[in-house]
Design a protein around this motif. Sequence first.
Motif, short mmCIF file in Angstrom:
data_model
loop_
_atom_site.label_atom_id
_atom_site.label_comp_id
_atom_site.label_asym_id
_atom_site.label_seq_id
_atom_site.Cartn_x
_atom_site.Cartn_y
_atom_site.Cartn_z
N SER A 4 0.32 -6.51 15.68
CA SER A 4 -0.44 -5.51 14.93
C SER A 4 0.37 -5.02 13.74
O SER A 4 1.56 -4.73 13.87
CB SER A 4 -0.76 -4.35 15.87
OG SER A 4 -1.53 -3.40 15.19
N GLY A 5 -0.29 -4.96 12.58
CA GLY A 5 0.36 -4.44 11.39
C GLY A 5 1.18 -5.46 10.61
O GLY A 5 1.80 -5.12 9.60
N GLY A 35 0.10 -7.90 8.81
CA GLY A 35 -0.51 -8.31 7.55
C GLY A 35 -1.61 -9.34 7.67
O GLY A 35 -2.10 -9.86 6.66
N PHE A 49 0.86 -1.19 0.00
CA PHE A 49 0.00 0.00 0.00
C PHE A 49 0.90 1.23 0.00
O PHE A 49 1.90 1.27 0.72
CB PHE A 49 -0.87 0.05 1.25
CG PHE A 49 -1.83 -1.09 1.38
CD1 PHE A 49 -3.04 -1.08 0.69
CD2 PHE A 49 -1.54 -2.19 2.19
CE1 PHE A 49 -3.94 -2.14 0.82
CE2 PHE A 49 -2.43 -3.24 2.32
CZ PHE A 49 -3.64 -3.21 1.64
N SER A 73 -4.91 -9.12 8.56
CA SER A 73 -6.18 -8.77 7.92
C SER A 73 -6.02 -8.70 6.41
O SER A 73 -6.93 -9.07 5.66
CB SER A 73 -6.69 -7.42 8.45
OG SER A 73 -7.03 -7.53 9.80
N THR A 126 4.07 0.66 2.22
CA THR A 126 4.08 -0.40 3.24
C THR A 126 3.86 -1.72 2.55
O THR A 126 2.90 -1.90 1.79
CB THR A 126 2.93 -0.18 4.24
OG1 THR A 126 3.03 1.11 4.78
CG2 THR A 126 2.96 -1.22 5.35
N1 ATP Z 1 -6.05 -0.02 2.90
C1 ATP Z 1 -4.81 0.24 3.35
N2 ATP Z 1 -4.16 1.36 2.98
C2 ATP Z 1 -2.92 1.60 3.40
N3 ATP Z 1 -2.20 0.79 4.20
C3 ATP Z 1 -2.79 -0.34 4.60
C4 ATP Z 1 -4.13 -0.68 4.20
N4 ATP Z 1 -4.45 -1.87 4.76
C5 ATP Z 1 -3.37 -2.25 5.47
N5 ATP Z 1 -2.38 -1.35 5.38
C6 ATP Z 1 -1.05 -1.46 6.01
O1 ATP Z 1 -0.54 -2.76 5.79
C7 ATP Z 1 0.05 -3.30 6.96
C8 ATP Z 1 -0.68 -4.57 7.37
O2 ATP Z 1 -1.98 -4.23 7.77
P1 ATP Z 1 -3.03 -5.29 8.32
O3 ATP Z 1 -4.30 -4.56 8.55
O4 ATP Z 1 -3.08 -6.45 7.40
O5 ATP Z 1 -2.37 -5.73 9.71
P2 ATP Z 1 -2.93 -6.64 10.88
O6 ATP Z 1 -1.92 -7.69 11.14
O7 ATP Z 1 -4.31 -7.07 10.57
O8 ATP Z 1 -2.93 -5.61 12.12
P3 ATP Z 1 -3.95 -5.50 13.36
O9 ATP Z 1 -3.62 -6.62 14.31
O10 ATP Z 1 -3.63 -4.15 13.94
O11 ATP Z 1 -5.35 -5.59 12.83
C9 ATP Z 1 -0.04 -2.21 8.01
O12 ATP Z 1 1.18 -1.52 8.06
C10 ATP Z 1 -1.15 -1.30 7.52
O13 ATP Z 1 -0.95 0.03 7.92
#
Ligand code: ATP
Length: 243
Positions: free
Chosen positions: A43-44, A46, A14, A48, A21
């Motif tokens: 968190s963050g 990847g 993204f 989701s 990122t």
């Molecule tokens: N739509 C988006 N636009 C920009 N950056 C994104 C987007 N979705 C995710 N990211 C970035 O990609 C990375 C992974 O995000 P993701 O939401 O998959 O993490 P996660 O493991 O689910 O975190 P959490 O436990 O906080 O939910 C993060 O750095 C996030 O900021």
Amino acid sequence: MQPTISATGISKAFTVKQIRTIALQDVSIDIFQGELTLIIGPSGCGKSTLLATLSGLTIPDTGAIRTLGTDLVAASDAERDSFRLHHCGFVFQGFNLFPALTAVEQVQVPLDYLGVAADETAERAERALEQVGLAARRHLHPAELSGGEKQRVAIARAIVKNPAILFADEPTSALDSVNGQIVIEILHTIARRTQATVLCVSHDPRLIAHADRVLQMEDGRILRDWRPAAGTKAAGNTSHDYV
Ligand SMILES: Nc1ncnc2c1ncn2[C@@H]1O[C@H](COP(=O)(O)OP(=O)(O)OP(=O)(O)O)[C@@H](O)[C@H]1O
Ligand SMILES: [Mg+2]
């Protein structure tokens, strides 16, 4: 056993305000039916993004995803929407219930979208609520239910169409530990009883004991892939090694 979901070399980045990122880096994974696969990691990392990609909500920049024989990367938006409607159920952290509807009415909504006849929707919704232990509360509205009960209504709504795949993103994060365990055990039971493929994301390591298989992520990669009941194994091997 054929995997329900087979992802090969998927990457996703993204760019926001010129900051790039990398959310997923060359992830290859097979996911199987009849079991609860838990994706954990900080968190963050990847989680989701991986779930959204494997369910066809997000298109990867590179790589291939075959789910139930459908090529989700090559499919059109309409084909992906139809795929999710017919084969996938979703559960999220925030329940996403309609305030004005009773529990049984919430659960009927997906069947209405599918065009199921009205007399059948009521019966199937009641059965789905029975499966999550909420038959007695079927006429209550969200404001009259606890957090754990609301999430169980959301699970009933996700399973009422008997989806082949159930995707859950942080389904226990808004719940206390006891209700979180009830919810993860319901998801586990659904996988075993209906042979559905259940893929659940969480940052809570307490859920590991309830999973058949755990994928541990860090920095957009799967670092470990193991079965809690069977011991530990390094990532890089698909679960063909275990079945
Ligand atoms: N739509 C988006 N636009 C920009 N950056 C994104 C987007 N979705 C995710 N990211 C970035 O990609 C990375 C992974 O995000 P993701 O939401 O998959 O993490 P996660 O493991 O689910 O975190 P959490 O436990 O906080 O939910 C993060 O750095 C996030 O900021
Ligand atoms: Mg997330």
